[in-house]
Scaffold this active site. Structure first.
Site, PDB file in Angstrom:
ATOM      1  N   ASP A 128      -4.456  -7.244  -4.833  1.00  0.00           N
ATOM      2  CA  ASP A 128      -4.678  -8.698  -4.745  1.00  0.00           C
ATOM      3  C   ASP A 128      -6.113  -9.108  -5.098  1.00  0.00           C
ATOM      4  O   ASP A 128      -6.362 -10.274  -5.400  1.00  0.00           O
ATOM      5  CB  ASP A 128      -4.380  -9.200  -3.319  1.00  0.00           C
ATOM      6  CG  ASP A 128      -2.986  -8.827  -2.858  1.00  0.00           C
ATOM      7  OD1 ASP A 128      -2.093  -8.680  -3.710  1.00  0.00           O
ATOM      8  OD2 ASP A 128      -2.788  -8.668  -1.630  1.00  0.00           O
ATOM      9  N   ALA A 187      -0.111 -17.913 -20.853  1.00  0.00           N
ATOM     10  CA  ALA A 187       0.913 -18.705 -20.162  1.00  0.00           C
ATOM     11  C   ALA A 187       0.508 -20.180 -20.170  1.00  0.00           C
ATOM     12  O   ALA A 187      -0.665 -20.513 -20.355  1.00  0.00           O
ATOM     13  CB  ALA A 187       1.081 -18.204 -18.737  1.00  0.00           C
TER      14      ALA A 187
HETATM   15  O1  F6P Z   1      -1.475  -6.656  -0.539  1.00  0.00           O
HETATM   16  C1  F6P Z   1      -0.688  -6.114  -1.554  1.00  0.00           C
HETATM   17  C2  F6P Z   1       0.685  -6.741  -1.556  1.00  0.00           C
HETATM   18  O2  F6P Z   1       1.452  -6.142  -2.570  1.00  0.00           O
HETATM   19  C3  F6P Z   1       0.709  -8.262  -1.684  1.00  0.00           C
HETATM   20  O3  F6P Z   1       0.504  -8.693  -3.004  1.00  0.00           O
HETATM   21  C4  F6P Z   1       2.067  -8.577  -1.125  1.00  0.00           C
HETATM   22  O4  F6P Z   1       2.134  -9.899  -0.639  1.00  0.00           O
HETATM   23  C5  F6P Z   1       2.187  -7.576  -0.003  1.00  0.00           C
HETATM   24  O5  F6P Z   1       1.314  -6.497  -0.318  1.00  0.00           O
HETATM   25  C6  F6P Z   1       3.559  -7.021   0.235  1.00  0.00           C
HETATM   26  O6  F6P Z   1       3.494  -6.232   1.360  1.00  0.00           O
HETATM   27  P1  F6P Z   1       4.567  -5.140   1.796  1.00  0.00           P
HETATM   28  O7  F6P Z   1       4.253  -3.872   1.067  1.00  0.00           O
HETATM   29  O8  F6P Z   1       4.366  -4.976   3.253  1.00  0.00           O
HETATM   30  O9  F6P Z   1       5.907  -5.677   1.411  1.00  0.00           O
END
Ligand code: F6P
Length: 324
Positions: A128, A187
């Protein structure tokens, strides 16, 4: 001989293995013993420790995921379990804990220092890129490239069928992936939480494009704004009067988090890992490694807490200029 421990915590990110390798090899280079802790903070509580030699981390620099495994450990929010973790660190004779993680993991690491005096060093990773205090977190470049690759493919269908596509990318509450992927794929709209557009502006942008004879569009939406399905539903309704191939949506999901890290992620992960070990060797702990003006630096661990890092406004404006 001094001993350091290393763990990966939170969501996996490409480049974690390159960083583990760097910590292990730099540790041995500087005459330290290195212990790997499995499954992040869970492994600290359950004492899942294993010695790591330079040879143990051969052939992992190019691999996604984490050989140390990762977890989000809710028990670490409780003092009782942090105490257990601290006791295990002491019993193992670990002089400093290297936490390769994001904001949440750094807060956990900070509590180990504040409550029990365990020296820690944080190394920032998350696809992120939303950790305050550092320009970059390990994994972001690969995630953006994964998103770009997918959107380039989606554009083929968008163009051939004259469709509007809404593509949802990850980022939790931030829009770094969405904005970078949007610029890199050309985009038409990037919807990100930090610089929100009212819905009518999004509709107008797509309508204007259709009126200008641009019969296909890509809208990139960060998951922190809304779901692609929701945005596609609204666009579908508003675009009914126009003659084009319709609206579709696609959620990229976990493919963004996987795969072989890019060269950039491997290099940054290696720099962060070696720098972190050198900080310990020079007697500096309770810090996080950060990228600032392109240089690797050390900052107080607490700098990343409770603060919001935003994508560059200039990039956001640039994206809007280029969609004309
Ligand atoms: O922080 C990384 C991330 O992939 C985010 O982009 C996403 O919202 C979240 O983790 C998803 O988390 P989990 O692996 O707990 O589903």
């Amino acid at each position: 001989m001094q001993k350091i421990g290393v763990l990966t915590s939170g969501g996996d990110a490409p480049g974690l293995n390159a960083c583990i390798r760097a910590v292990v090899r730099a540790g041995h280079y500087y005459g330290l013993e290195v212990v790997g802790i499995k499954r992040g903070f869970k492994g600290l509580i359950e004492r899942e420790f294993e010695p790591l030699t330079p040879r143990d981390v051969s052939l992992i620099i190019n691999r996604g995921g984490t050989v140390l495994l990762s977890a989000r450990e809710p028990r670490f929010k409780e003092h009782e379990f942090r105490k257990k973790a601290a006791e295990n660190i002491r019993k193992e004779g670990i002089d400093c804990l290297f936490v390769i993680g994001g904001n949440g993991s750094f807060q956990g690491a900070n509590l180990l220092t504040k409550e029990f005096g365990i020296p820690v060093i944080g190394i920032p990773k998350t696809i992120d890129n939303d950790t305050y205090g550092t320009e970059y977190t390990i994994g972001f470049d690969t995630a953006v490239n994964n998103a770009v690759d997918a959107i380039d493919k989606i554009r083929d269908t968008s163009m051939s069928h004259e469709r509007v596509f809404v593509v949802e990318v990850m980022g939790r509450d931030s829009g770094f992936i969405a904005l970078a992927a949007s610029i890199a794929t050309g985009a038409d709209v990037a919807l990100i939480p930090e610089y929100p557009f009212p819905m009518h502006v999004i509709v107008d942008t797509v309508v204007d494009a259709l009126k200008r004879g641009k019969r296909f569009s890509i809208v990139v939406v960060a998951e922190g704004v809304a779901s692609a399905r929701e945005i596609a539903g609204i666009l579908d309704e508003k675009l009914k009067p126009f003659d084009f191939g319709g609206v579709r949506y696609s959620v990229l999901g976990y493919i963004q988090r996987g795969g072989s890290p890019t060269a950039y992620d491997r290099i940054i992960a290696s720099r962060f890992g070696v720098f972190a070990v050198e900080q310990f060797v020079n007697g500096k702990t309770d810090i996080m490694v950060a990228l600032e003006n392109g240089k690797v630096v050390a900052k107080p661990l607490e700098i990343s807490f409770g603060r919001i890092k935003k994508p560059d406004l200039t990039d956001f404006e640039l994206n809007n200029i280029l969609t004309i």
